[in-house]
Scaffold this motif. Structure first.
Motif, PDB file in Angstrom:
ATOM      1  N   SER A   9      -4.778  13.978   1.976  1.00  0.00           N
ATOM      2  CA  SER A   9      -3.671  13.111   2.371  1.00  0.00           C
ATOM      3  C   SER A   9      -3.294  13.377   3.827  1.00  0.00           C
ATOM      4  O   SER A   9      -3.708  14.375   4.442  1.00  0.00           O
TER       5      SER A   9
ATOM      6  N   LEU B  26       3.186   7.176  -2.813  1.00  0.00           N
ATOM      7  CA  LEU B  26       2.237   7.192  -1.696  1.00  0.00           C
ATOM      8  C   LEU B  26       1.325   8.419  -1.791  1.00  0.00           C
ATOM      9  O   LEU B  26       1.463   9.381  -1.027  1.00  0.00           O
TER      10      LEU B  26
ATOM     11  N   ASN C 110      -1.754   8.968  -0.903  1.00  0.00           N
ATOM     12  CA  ASN C 110      -2.588   9.265   0.258  1.00  0.00           C
ATOM     13  C   ASN C 110      -1.783   9.737   1.458  1.00  0.00           C
ATOM     14  O   ASN C 110      -2.349  10.128   2.469  1.00  0.00           O
ATOM     15  N   ILE C 111      -0.464   9.709   1.331  1.00  0.00           N
ATOM     16  CA  ILE C 111       0.403  10.291   2.353  1.00  0.00           C
ATOM     17  C   ILE C 111       0.832  11.696   1.943  1.00  0.00           C
ATOM     18  O   ILE C 111       0.813  12.635   2.737  1.00  0.00           O
TER      19      ILE C 111
END
Length: 271
Positions: free
Chosen positions: A148, A254, A256-257
């Motif tokens: 991430s 989120l 991938n963050i």
């Protein structure tokens, strides 16, 4: 301002800047955990191990590859748990390489790999060969890094390992890491393997990906780290649980963050 390569990559820390722990340091870290049981770190490790008990019966014969600090026995109890690593420590039962596992075919009920795949030069080959050692209906239980934005930022700040999304992990001739350096790491490997279930199962026709979940955010930096330790104030359990709830919300929104890790389970097909 973050360097653009944190967003795009690839990025690897120069080898001379990577502070790989010595064998003496690993022994000290292990002894300190067993003696002090720091609450923040123990909470993190419980999260990494306890979900595996859903797939492990007490009578199972289980091997762990890349045991590192060898803390698995602190969290998982089975009839036979064989801790392996490429380095011989006193807590390691057997020297073994995940790419060339030294176990008889179909001799294991389950295999544990925690933060192993992203260190391997040929991770798909390792999964194929490990599956050969697993009985039909058995499991490979995996916890590894997720690349991430948050993790890549932490790694860039800490000069630790690196990532490249350009590696073709499904090409067994491609080299994803330095085969001569067991600490070489590309944290994009788990994502590249697991994000496309159909492609993975095509590459591993005798197994199914039955679990793929993102995990960990703030609970990891609050732990102070596992191998590269930073001592932080010990937090009460209710605060750690509250942070965990926040983590779950951030990851759900989120991944991938915010997600720093991934849990995955491969189940070997019955004949």
């Amino acid at each position: 301002m973050l360097k653009p390569k944190i967003l795009k990559g690839p990025h690897f820390t120069a080898p001379e800047l990577v502070l790989d722990p010595t064998e003496s340091e690993l022994r000290t870290i292990r002894e300190e955990f067993i003696r002090r049981r720091p609450k923040n770190l123990e909470y993190l490790l419980r999260k990494r191990y306890h979900w595996m008990n859903e797939f492990i019966r007490p009578d199972f014969r289980v091997a762990e590859f890349g045991t590192g600090l060898g803390l698995t026995r602190e969290f998982i109890t089975v009839a036979e748990l064989i801790l392996t690593d490429v380095t011989k420590f006193e807590w390691v039962d057997k020297i073994a390489d995940a790419v060339n596992p030294d176990f008889l075919p179909e001799s294991l009920d389950a295999v544990i790999c925690i933060n192993v795949l992203h260190h391997l030069a040929t991770p798909l080959t390792a999964l194929k060969r490990i599956l050969e050692c697993v009985k039909p209906g058995g499991y490979i239980l995996i916890r590894d890094a997720h690349p991430s934005l948050f993790l890549r930022t932490l790694m860039w700040l800490a000069n630790n390992e690196g990532w490249s999304f350009e590696v073709d992990v499904f090409d067994e001739n491609a080299i994803a890491n330095d085969p001569n350096d067991p600490w070489s790491g590309n944290v994009a490997i788990p994502h590249l393997l697991f994000h496309d279930k159909a492609k993975l199962e095509q590459a591993l026709p005798n197994a199914s990906l039955i679990l793929h979940e993102y995990t960990e955010c703030l609970v990891f930096p609050l732990s102070g780290g596992v191998v590269q330790r930073t001592h932080l104030p010990s937090l009460p359990e209710f605060i750690l649980k509250g942070v965990d709830v926040v983590d779950q919300v951030l990851i759900a929104l989120l991944p991938n963050i915010f997600a720093l890790g991934v849990s995955a389970v491969l189940k070997k097909h019955d004949p």
